[in-house]
Design an enzyme around this catalytic site. Sequence first.
Site, mmCIF file in Angstrom:
data_model
loop_
_atom_site.group_PDB
_atom_site.id
_atom_site.type_symbol
_atom_site.label_atom_id
_atom_site.label_comp_id
_atom_site.label_asym_id
_atom_site.label_seq_id
_atom_site.Cartn_x
_atom_site.Cartn_y
_atom_site.Cartn_z
ATOM 1 N N CYS A 12 4.650 -13.121 -7.158
ATOM 2 C CA CYS A 12 4.841 -13.531 -8.564
ATOM 3 C C CYS A 12 5.351 -14.972 -8.610
ATOM 4 C CB CYS A 12 5.828 -12.609 -9.273
ATOM 5 S SG CYS A 12 5.155 -11.008 -9.754
ATOM 6 N N ASN A 90 -3.527 -3.601 2.846
ATOM 7 C CA ASN A 90 -2.481 -2.759 3.414
ATOM 8 C C ASN A 90 -1.749 -2.084 2.250
ATOM 9 O OD1 ASN A 90 -2.994 -3.530 6.093
ATOM 10 N ND2 ASN A 90 -1.771 -5.387 5.857
ATOM 11 N N GLY A 96 1.602 -1.361 7.108
ATOM 12 C CA GLY A 96 1.875 -2.775 7.348
ATOM 13 C C GLY A 96 2.071 -3.602 6.097
ATOM 14 N N THR A 98 3.984 -5.549 3.548
ATOM 15 C CA THR A 98 5.329 -6.145 3.537
ATOM 16 C C THR A 98 5.636 -6.840 2.216
ATOM 17 O OG1 THR A 98 4.477 -8.197 4.535
ATOM 18 C CG2 THR A 98 5.341 -6.504 6.042
ATOM 19 N N HIS A 101 3.171 -6.737 -3.906
ATOM 20 C CA HIS A 101 2.353 -7.258 -5.001
ATOM 21 C C HIS A 101 0.927 -7.187 -4.457
ATOM 22 C CE1 HIS A 101 1.694 -10.557 -8.283
ATOM 23 N NE2 HIS A 101 0.507 -10.265 -7.770
ATOM 24 N N HIS A 103 -2.564 -7.333 -2.916
ATOM 25 C CA HIS A 103 -3.274 -8.485 -2.354
ATOM 26 C C HIS A 103 -4.341 -8.019 -1.387
ATOM 27 C CE1 HIS A 103 0.263 -7.638 0.173
ATOM 28 N NE2 HIS A 103 -0.469 -8.025 1.216
ATOM 29 N N HIS A 105 -6.439 -9.192 1.877
ATOM 30 C CA HIS A 105 -6.545 -10.149 2.984
ATOM 31 C C HIS A 105 -8.033 -10.372 3.259
ATOM 32 C CE1 HIS A 105 -2.367 -9.602 4.789
ATOM 33 N NE2 HIS A 105 -2.455 -8.477 4.088
HETATM 34 P P1 AMP Z 1 1.064 -7.479 3.911
HETATM 35 O O1 AMP Z 1 1.804 -7.372 5.220
HETATM 36 O O2 AMP Z 1 -0.263 -6.768 3.885
HETATM 37 O O3 AMP Z 1 1.958 -7.086 2.758
HETATM 38 O O4 AMP Z 1 0.689 -9.010 3.742
HETATM 39 C C1 AMP Z 1 1.590 -9.961 3.319
HETATM 40 C C2 AMP Z 1 1.087 -11.268 3.841
HETATM 41 O O5 AMP Z 1 1.733 -12.319 3.134
HETATM 42 C C3 AMP Z 1 1.374 -11.514 5.340
HETATM 43 O O6 AMP Z 1 0.135 -11.686 6.028
HETATM 44 C C4 AMP Z 1 2.228 -12.766 5.345
HETATM 45 O O7 AMP Z 1 1.947 -13.626 6.429
HETATM 46 C C5 AMP Z 1 1.874 -13.394 4.016
HETATM 47 N N1 AMP Z 1 2.887 -14.285 3.452
HETATM 48 C C6 AMP Z 1 4.223 -14.076 3.396
HETATM 49 N N2 AMP Z 1 4.832 -15.098 2.778
HETATM 50 C C7 AMP Z 1 3.857 -15.980 2.430
HETATM 51 C C8 AMP Z 1 3.851 -17.249 1.770
HETATM 52 N N3 AMP Z 1 4.977 -17.826 1.316
HETATM 53 N N4 AMP Z 1 2.667 -17.863 1.603
HETATM 54 C C9 AMP Z 1 1.522 -17.312 2.067
HETATM 55 N N5 AMP Z 1 1.463 -16.116 2.685
HETATM 56 C C10 AMP Z 1 2.615 -15.450 2.876
HETATM 57 ZN ZN ZN Z 2 4.606 -9.724 -7.996
#
Ligand code: AMP
Ligand code: ZN
Length: 117
Positions: A12, A90, A96, A98, A101, A103, A105
């Site tokens: 966000c 994920n 996995g 983390t 929000h 997203h 990949h």
């Molecule tokens: P997930 O583990 O599927 O929730 O993916 C979260 C992704 O966000 C991970 O691949 C992180 O490397 C990525 N991530 C975390 N912080 C940032 C950031 N500030 N800018 C871009 N990607 C990020």
């Molecule tokens: Zn959000």
Amino acid sequence: MAGEPQDDCLFCKIVEGHVPATIVRETESTVAFRDINPQAPVHILVIPKVHYANAAALATAEPTVAADVLREAQAVADEEKLESYRLVFNTGPGAGQTVFHAHAHILGGRGMQWPPG
Ligand code: AMP
Ligand code: ZN
């Protein structure tokens, strides 16, 4: 929770411009930016601008925006000239996730193994 920007949500903050990101595409409903810790030569995330905790919540509540995310994933792949790519949502910490929000990949630019780890 969905809808309003969440104070504790990193993505966000990226949507609002409060955290910097390398944005590659933006539409009315989505933002695509490079993953900060890339797992492939091309690793880009596509997110809805509206907060949903995961892809399942997004698909249930905003199927039109969910389709926008998929369309943008293909647009990113086209821009990056990826003939093949892996699209990953994920969903849940055990898989996995983390950042809670939704997203997608987009991973490409190298060979991919199956099954994934
Ligand atoms: P997930 O583990 O599927 O929730 O993916 C979260 C992704 O966000 C991970 O691949 C992180 O490397 C990525 N991530 C975390 N912080 C940032 C950031 N500030 N800018 C871009 N990607 C990020
Ligand atoms: Zn959000």
